[in-house]
Design a protein around this motif. Structure first.
Motif, PDB file in Angstrom:
ATOM      1  N   GLY A 131      70.022  40.720  20.685  1.00 64.19           N
ATOM      2  CA  GLY A 131      68.821  40.449  21.474  1.00 64.19           C
ATOM      3  C   GLY A 131      68.463  38.978  21.594  1.00 64.19           C
ATOM      4  O   GLY A 131      68.061  38.520  22.665  1.00 64.19           O
ATOM      5  N   SER A 132      68.609  38.208  20.498  1.00 67.22           N
ATOM      6  CA  SER A 132      68.129  36.820  20.562  1.00 67.22           C
ATOM      7  C   SER A 132      68.998  35.989  21.511  1.00 67.22           C
ATOM      8  O   SER A 132      68.469  35.215  22.316  1.00 67.22           O
ATOM      9  CB  SER A 132      68.090  36.196  19.169  1.00 67.22           C
ATOM     10  OG  SER A 132      69.383  36.129  18.613  1.00 67.22           O
ATOM     11  N   ASN A 162      73.642  47.139  16.311  1.00 71.04           N
ATOM     12  CA  ASN A 162      74.701  46.406  15.619  1.00 71.04           C
ATOM     13  C   ASN A 162      75.081  47.102  14.304  1.00 71.04           C
ATOM     14  O   ASN A 162      75.721  46.510  13.455  1.00 71.04           O
ATOM     15  CB  ASN A 162      74.279  44.952  15.364  1.00 71.04           C
ATOM     16  CG  ASN A 162      72.924  44.866  14.687  1.00 71.04           C
ATOM     17  OD1 ASN A 162      72.470  45.820  14.042  1.00 71.04           O
ATOM     18  ND2 ASN A 162      72.257  43.733  14.806  1.00 71.04           N
ATOM     19  N   ASN A 209      59.388  39.469  24.990  1.00 70.25           N
ATOM     20  CA  ASN A 209      60.699  39.490  25.644  1.00 70.25           C
ATOM     21  C   ASN A 209      60.567  40.083  27.045  1.00 70.25           C
ATOM     22  O   ASN A 209      59.548  40.686  27.387  1.00 70.25           O
ATOM     23  CB  ASN A 209      61.690  40.284  24.806  1.00 70.25           C
ATOM     24  CG  ASN A 209      62.115  39.504  23.573  1.00 70.25           C
ATOM     25  OD1 ASN A 209      62.080  38.276  23.574  1.00 70.25           O
ATOM     26  ND2 ASN A 209      62.501  40.202  22.529  1.00 70.25           N
ATOM     27  N   LYS A 227      69.065  49.116  11.041  1.00 73.39           N
ATOM     28  CA  LYS A 227      68.995  50.011  12.205  1.00 73.39           C
ATOM     29  C   LYS A 227      68.886  51.482  11.809  1.00 73.39           C
ATOM     30  O   LYS A 227      68.766  52.347  12.669  1.00 73.39           O
ATOM     31  CB  LYS A 227      70.221  49.809  13.110  1.00 73.39           C
ATOM     32  CG  LYS A 227      70.345  48.405  13.665  1.00 73.39           C
ATOM     33  CD  LYS A 227      69.194  48.056  14.598  1.00 73.39           C
ATOM     34  CE  LYS A 227      69.288  46.620  15.061  1.00 73.39           C
ATOM     35  NZ  LYS A 227      68.201  46.208  15.929  1.00 73.39           N
ATOM     36  N   GLU A 272      62.024  45.965  13.544  1.00 75.21           N
ATOM     37  CA  GLU A 272      62.356  45.646  14.935  1.00 75.21           C
ATOM     38  C   GLU A 272      61.194  44.797  15.449  1.00 75.21           C
ATOM     39  O   GLU A 272      60.112  45.312  15.719  1.00 75.21           O
ATOM     40  CB  GLU A 272      62.483  46.953  15.729  1.00 75.21           C
ATOM     41  CG  GLU A 272      63.432  46.931  16.892  1.00 75.21           C
ATOM     42  CD  GLU A 272      64.904  46.751  16.541  1.00 75.21           C
ATOM     43  OE1 GLU A 272      65.427  45.644  16.762  1.00 75.21           O
ATOM     44  OE2 GLU A 272      65.536  47.700  16.051  1.00 75.21           O
ATOM     45  N   SER A 273      61.436  43.498  15.561  1.00 77.99           N
ATOM     46  CA  SER A 273      60.331  42.615  15.978  1.00 77.99           C
ATOM     47  C   SER A 273      59.818  43.014  17.356  1.00 77.99           C
ATOM     48  O   SER A 273      58.652  42.822  17.688  1.00 77.99           O
ATOM     49  CB  SER A 273      60.815  41.176  16.026  1.00 77.99           C
ATOM     50  OG  SER A 273      61.832  41.063  17.013  1.00 77.99           O
ATOM     51  N   SER A 279      62.395  45.136  19.962  1.00 77.65           N
ATOM     52  CA  SER A 279      63.327  46.160  20.434  1.00 77.65           C
ATOM     53  C   SER A 279      63.664  46.008  21.908  1.00 77.65           C
ATOM     54  O   SER A 279      63.082  46.661  22.783  1.00 77.65           O
ATOM     55  CB  SER A 279      62.865  47.608  20.178  1.00 77.65           C
ATOM     56  OG  SER A 279      63.948  48.478  20.543  1.00 77.65           O
ATOM     57  N   MET A 280      64.625  45.141  22.150  1.00 82.89           N
ATOM     58  CA  MET A 280      65.141  44.979  23.509  1.00 82.89           C
ATOM     59  C   MET A 280      65.722  46.285  24.016  1.00 82.89           C
ATOM     60  O   MET A 280      65.635  46.585  25.200  1.00 82.89           O
ATOM     61  CB  MET A 280      66.234  43.903  23.537  1.00 82.89           C
ATOM     62  CG  MET A 280      65.736  42.489  23.744  1.00 82.89           C
ATOM     63  SD  MET A 280      64.584  42.306  25.113  1.00 82.89           S
ATOM     64  CE  MET A 280      65.673  42.374  26.531  1.00 82.89           C
ATOM     65  N   HIS A 318      62.985  35.407  16.217  1.00 82.02           N
ATOM     66  CA  HIS A 318      63.353  36.661  16.891  1.00 82.02           C
ATOM     67  C   HIS A 318      63.217  37.901  16.024  1.00 82.02           C
ATOM     68  O   HIS A 318      63.246  39.012  16.545  1.00 82.02           O
ATOM     69  CB  HIS A 318      64.765  36.557  17.455  1.00 82.02           C
ATOM     70  CG  HIS A 318      64.787  35.886  18.789  1.00 82.02           C
ATOM     71  ND1 HIS A 318      64.541  36.554  19.957  1.00 82.02           N
ATOM     72  CD2 HIS A 318      64.988  34.593  19.131  1.00 82.02           C
ATOM     73  CE1 HIS A 318      64.603  35.705  20.978  1.00 82.02           C
ATOM     74  NE2 HIS A 318      64.872  34.499  20.491  1.00 82.02           N
TER      75      HIS A 318
HETATM   76  O1  GMT Z   1      68.554  43.747  16.802  1.00 77.59           O
HETATM   77  C1  GMT Z   1      69.091  42.939  16.055  1.00 77.59           C
HETATM   78  O2  GMT Z   1      69.229  43.100  14.852  1.00 77.59           O
HETATM   79  C2  GMT Z   1      69.594  41.644  16.643  1.00 77.59           C
HETATM   80  C3  GMT Z   1      68.474  40.660  16.645  1.00 77.59           C
HETATM   81  C4  GMT Z   1      68.917  39.347  17.232  1.00 77.59           C
HETATM   82  O3  GMT Z   1      68.420  38.353  16.726  1.00 77.59           O
HETATM   83  O4  GMT Z   1      69.686  39.274  18.155  1.00 77.59           O
HETATM   84  O5  GMT Z   1      67.378  41.208  17.385  1.00 77.59           O
HETATM   85  C5  GMT Z   1      66.091  40.684  17.147  1.00 77.59           C
HETATM   86  O6  GMT Z   1      65.691  39.946  18.299  1.00 77.59           O
HETATM   87  C6  GMT Z   1      65.555  40.723  19.497  1.00 77.59           C
HETATM   88  C7  GMT Z   1      65.193  39.785  20.628  1.00 77.59           C
HETATM   89  O7  GMT Z   1      63.993  39.130  20.397  1.00 77.59           O
HETATM   90  C8  GMT Z   1      64.492  41.815  19.287  1.00 77.59           C
HETATM   91  O8  GMT Z   1      64.378  42.601  20.445  1.00 77.59           O
HETATM   92  C9  GMT Z   1      64.927  42.707  18.097  1.00 77.59           C
HETATM   93  O9  GMT Z   1      63.903  43.644  17.859  1.00 77.59           O
HETATM   94  C10 GMT Z   1      65.133  41.849  16.860  1.00 77.59           C
HETATM   95  N1  GMT Z   1      65.691  42.685  15.801  1.00 77.59           N
HETATM   96  C11 GMT Z   1      65.025  42.931  14.670  1.00 77.59           C
HETATM   97  O10 GMT Z   1      63.898  42.511  14.422  1.00 77.59           O
HETATM   98  C12 GMT Z   1      65.735  43.819  13.708  1.00 77.59           C
END
Ligand code: GMT
Length: 373
Positions: free
Chosen positions: A13-14, A203, A170, A208, A279-280, A282-283, A117
């Motif tokens: 997602g980031s 991932n 997002n 997850k 999940e900060s 959840s894309m 993120h």
């Molecule tokens: O989902 C993941 O674990 C990957 C992670 C990333 O950094 O790519 O996702 C985080 O950032 C995304 C984009 O801002 C958020 O939508 C996801 O919720 C966030 N994941 C977590 O907080 C576990």
């Protein structure tokens, strides 16, 4: 304005948000310089977009490529060569510290923006030795943003951040993620006509909660003729495959691995299922909503800011697999409910998470960082 964007290039997602932001900025006339160890997985070639690859430092004395040094050196080089006005670090570890160090080294100083993120503070960021570095670099950023109110609260409390943190949700490209891309032909490649499709995308890391995906599906398939389609790769995948065999449901589960264009797959799902512990934002939930697909998710962290309970999807505690199984069964066995929730989610995505609105918010945030610096 000339902007440097530092992000992780791999599927996630980031990196995705950093890429979409850079593309959006370039389309309104900004010069955008991506800096990473590989080309971000969704980065297209467009006017105004540049990619600079960070090469590791290869010297026999060092066991590893000293990525943080190499990245800092690359930011310094690109900031000097292209006269960058600002560097935006996505995912604080290690990008925020590298951007700050680079800004201390270049001839012309520049402000830094850090976007937190999620796991950069909730999981990796909790690592004891990393904690003070992470806290230092977040506090040193000219402007800090994050992707949900939950994440802002959490970061402020856990990292004792005194400066303000701005929330910029997002966003999504509503033309690319759309119900109009549902295709019977593609659906038939995933499941037979009489099967409902439950989908999970991740991932496959412990955060997850993927065992819950399998255990819940085990209950669901006993009541509804359904297939579980899993997208993504990660460390828990083998454990999950074994669990499917032990539960006797291996025939009902399809593993697709990493998929570059999830927008072609998601619209064919009947329900998307994400029972994450953290999940900060959840894309994946937002992608499902934009595609008109109902979600069943945990209620962790920032998810309730994305999903509307009972309207675009259902939420439960991450370990409440009975409740999640019931919600999935309800969605899969009631076409009207499925369609109503899908349509509501699509509208919610259009109203709250539109790409151009969020690009405008980031532009304001850059202007503010430059003024403040
Ligand atoms: O989902 C993941 O674990 C990957 C992670 C990333 O950094 O790519 O996702 C985080 O950032 C995304 C984009 O801002 C958020 O939508 C996801 O919720 C966030 N994941 C977590 O907080 C576990």
């Amino acid at each position: 304005m000339r902007i440097g964007i530092v992000c992780h290039p791999t599927i996630g997602g980031s990196g995705l948000i950093a890429t979409q932001l850079g593309i959006g900025l370039a389309r309104i006339g900004y010069e955008v310089h991506f800096i990473s160890h590989a080309r971000p997985f969704k980065l297209v070639d467009e006017k105004g977009i540049f990619f600079h690859c960070v090469e590791g430092i290869d010297y026999p004395l060092f066991d590893d490529p000293l990525y943080t040094f190499a990245l800092t050196a690359k930011i310094v080089e690109i900031a000097n060569t292209y006269d960058l006005d600002l560097v935006h670090a996505h995912y604080s570890i290690p990008h925020s510290l590298c951007a700050y160090l680079a800004s201390e080294i270049t001839h012309k100083k520049f402000p830094t923006v850090t976007t937190i993120h999620g796991t950069d503070v909730t999981v990796v960021g909790q690592d004891k030795p990393l904690y003070p570095l992470n806290r230092f670099s977040i506090n040193k950023s000219t402007v800090v943003t994050t992707v949900s109110n939950f994440q802002r609260r959490y970061t402020k409390e856990q990292f004792d951040i005194r400066k303000s943190i701005e929330v910029i949700y997002n966003f999504i490209d509503l033309d690319v993620f759309s119900p109009k891309h549902a295709s019977l032909e593609r659906r038939r490649m995933l499941a037979s006509d009489d099967e409902k499709i439950l989908m999970h995308i991740s991932n496959f890391r412990p955060v997850k909660n993927t065992e819950a995906v399998i255990e819940t599906f085990h209950m669901v398939q006993a009541k509804v003729n359904a297939r579980l389609v899993l997208l993504g790769n990660g460390p828990d995948l083998n454990k999950i495959k074994l669990l499917c065999q032990q539960l006797g449901i291996a025939e009902k589960v399809t593993f697709l691995g990493d998929v570059m264009h999830v927008e072609n797959i998601i619209p064919n799902a009947d329900c998307v299922f994400q029972p994450s512990y953290h999940e900060s934002f959840s894309m994946v939930a937002l992608e499902a909503m934009a595609c008109g697909v109902p979600t069943v998710t945990s209620n962790a962290d920032g998810i309730p800011e994305v999903v509307e309970q009972g309207k675009s999807g259902f939420m439960s505690e991450p370990n409440d697999i009975l409740a999640m199984a019931k919600d999935i069964i309800d969605v899969l066995s009631d076409t009207q409910l499925q369609q109503r929730m899908g349509a509501y989610g699509r509208k919610r995505a259009e109203q709250n998470f539109c790409w151009s609105d969020k690009i405008a918010e980031y532009v304001k945030c850059y202007e503010n960082a430059i003024l403040k610096y």
